[in-house]
Scaffold this active site. Structure first.
Site, PDB file in Angstrom:
ATOM      1  N   ASP A  37      98.258  68.230  58.168  1.00 52.73           N
ATOM      2  CA  ASP A  37      99.191  69.242  57.663  1.00 52.73           C
ATOM      3  C   ASP A  37      99.326  69.182  56.145  1.00 52.73           C
ATOM      4  O   ASP A  37      98.862  68.255  55.496  1.00 52.73           O
ATOM      5  CB  ASP A  37     100.577  68.997  58.279  1.00 52.73           C
ATOM      6  CG  ASP A  37     100.649  69.480  59.711  1.00 52.73           C
ATOM      7  OD1 ASP A  37      99.824  70.322  60.095  1.00 52.73           O
ATOM      8  OD2 ASP A  37     101.530  69.006  60.444  1.00 52.73           O
ATOM      9  N   LYS A  58      99.552  75.091  55.231  1.00 53.54           N
ATOM     10  CA  LYS A  58      99.581  76.330  54.459  1.00 53.54           C
ATOM     11  C   LYS A  58      99.369  75.986  52.987  1.00 53.54           C
ATOM     12  O   LYS A  58     100.058  75.127  52.446  1.00 53.54           O
ATOM     13  CB  LYS A  58     100.942  76.994  54.630  1.00 53.54           C
ATOM     14  CG  LYS A  58     101.031  78.348  53.981  1.00 53.54           C
ATOM     15  CD  LYS A  58     102.466  78.841  54.048  1.00 53.54           C
ATOM     16  CE  LYS A  58     102.580  80.217  53.442  1.00 53.54           C
ATOM     17  NZ  LYS A  58     103.944  80.679  53.407  1.00 53.54           N
ATOM     18  N   MET A 171     114.660  71.656  55.961  1.00 50.26           N
ATOM     19  CA  MET A 171     114.297  73.074  55.873  1.00 50.26           C
ATOM     20  C   MET A 171     115.519  73.941  55.545  1.00 50.26           C
ATOM     21  O   MET A 171     115.669  75.041  56.080  1.00 50.26           O
ATOM     22  CB  MET A 171     113.648  73.545  57.193  1.00 50.26           C
ATOM     23  CG  MET A 171     112.352  72.819  57.473  1.00 50.26           C
ATOM     24  SD  MET A 171     111.679  73.153  59.089  1.00 50.26           S
ATOM     25  CE  MET A 171     112.666  72.109  60.127  1.00 50.26           C
TER      26      MET A 171
END
Ligand SMILES: C[S@@+](CC[C@H](N)C(=O)[O-])C[C@H]1O[C@@H](n2cnc3c(N)ncnc32)[C@H](O)[C@@H]1O
Length: 256
Positions: A37, A58, A171
């Site tokens: 990741d 990402k 988050m």
């Protein structure tokens, strides 16, 4: 002869590459393929010298792999090459979607092993000296996501704000305004708060203050994700951060 298809889900720890477990390093050494990741330290890949390494996180402006695509990559690589190590940030089961991956793989009869990791929710505060619990200061802590799967503020933040528990929010940077307003509604405006970005890494950045002034600190220090928000009296207990609160106290006395 091709190795037998299998999956090892490995928690890579919070960011500092030395905070992976020995069991995690042993799994990497035996990997044929590593799927990793975005928050993984690239230094960890050296422990898998013979493996094919595939980035599934990402990158700025680039395509993000969907969970379905990652699941398919695990299966494809396990059948083609053998031992797949799925390297995930922190602990795979703390907001890591680790259980979704093993459930999917299980449908194909592929054996799966789990190697727990040190979660950023525990290690990032500890690294700056914040004890999540402390006798006579905090009896518990909640680890909460700031943003639910439907992009709303978690209702658990509202409930936890009504208790004396330490709050550890992951988050949560896109919801920091909403979070402070929930706390203020529960008379927690003066509660100490710390925001730690890229904790345990060389790029670690810290903002400390109170619920009432943290938005100014976030904007002046340009703090952003990935970050952990810690709210509670324990923030003041850190020997690394204590002087900040002592200065506030002294300034208040001299202003009075
Ligand atoms: C999808 S969650 C994964 C958490 C991970 N499974 C764990 O146990 O640490 C990602 C969030 O964890 C937090 N996070 C992970 N690593 C961090 C770090 N080194 N410093 C600050 N926050 C971090 C941030 O809130 C980030 O947005």
């Amino acid at each position: 002869m091709k190795n037998e298809a299998r999956l090892t889900l490995v928690g890579a720890g919070p960011g500092d590459p030395d905070l992976i477990t020995i069991k995690g390093i042993k799994a990497l050494a035996e990997a044929d393929v590593v799927l990793y990741d975005a928050l993984i330290s690239k230094e960890l890949l050296k422990y898998a010298p013979n493996a094919l390494k595939i980035f599934v996180g990402k990158r700025k402006g680039n395509h993000r792999y969907s969970q379905d695509e990652i699941n398919a990559l695990i299966i494809e690589n396990a059948f083609n090459y053998g031992h797949v190590v799925r390297l995930k940030g922190g602990d795979p089961f703390i907001f890591g979607r680790g259980s979704e991956e093993i459930n999917y793989v299980d449908n194909f009869g592929i054996p799966c092993t789990i190697v727990p990791g040190i979660s950023s929710s525990l290690a990032v505060p500890a690294n700056v000296g914040i004890p999540l619990t402390k006798r006579k200061v905090s009896e518990s802590f909640w680890v909460i996501t700031g943003c639910t799967s439907n992009r709303k503020l978690s209702n658990d933040i509202k409930i936890a704000s009504q208790t004396s528990a330490t709050l550890v929010i992951l988050m949560g940077m896109h919801k920091i305004k909403e979070i402070t307003s929930v706390l203020q509604k529960n008379n927690k405006g003066d509660t100490p708060i710390a925001i730690i970005q890229n904790g345990t890494t060389q790029n670690e950045r810290i903002g400390v203050g109170t619920v009432n002034n943290i938005l100014e600190i976030v904007s002046s220090k340009k703090l952003s994700s990935p970050a952990i928000i810690i709210i509670g009296e324990v923030v003041k207990e850190s020997i690394k951060l204590r002087s900040f609160y002592e200065n506030i106290y002294l300034n208040n006395i001299s202003a009075a």
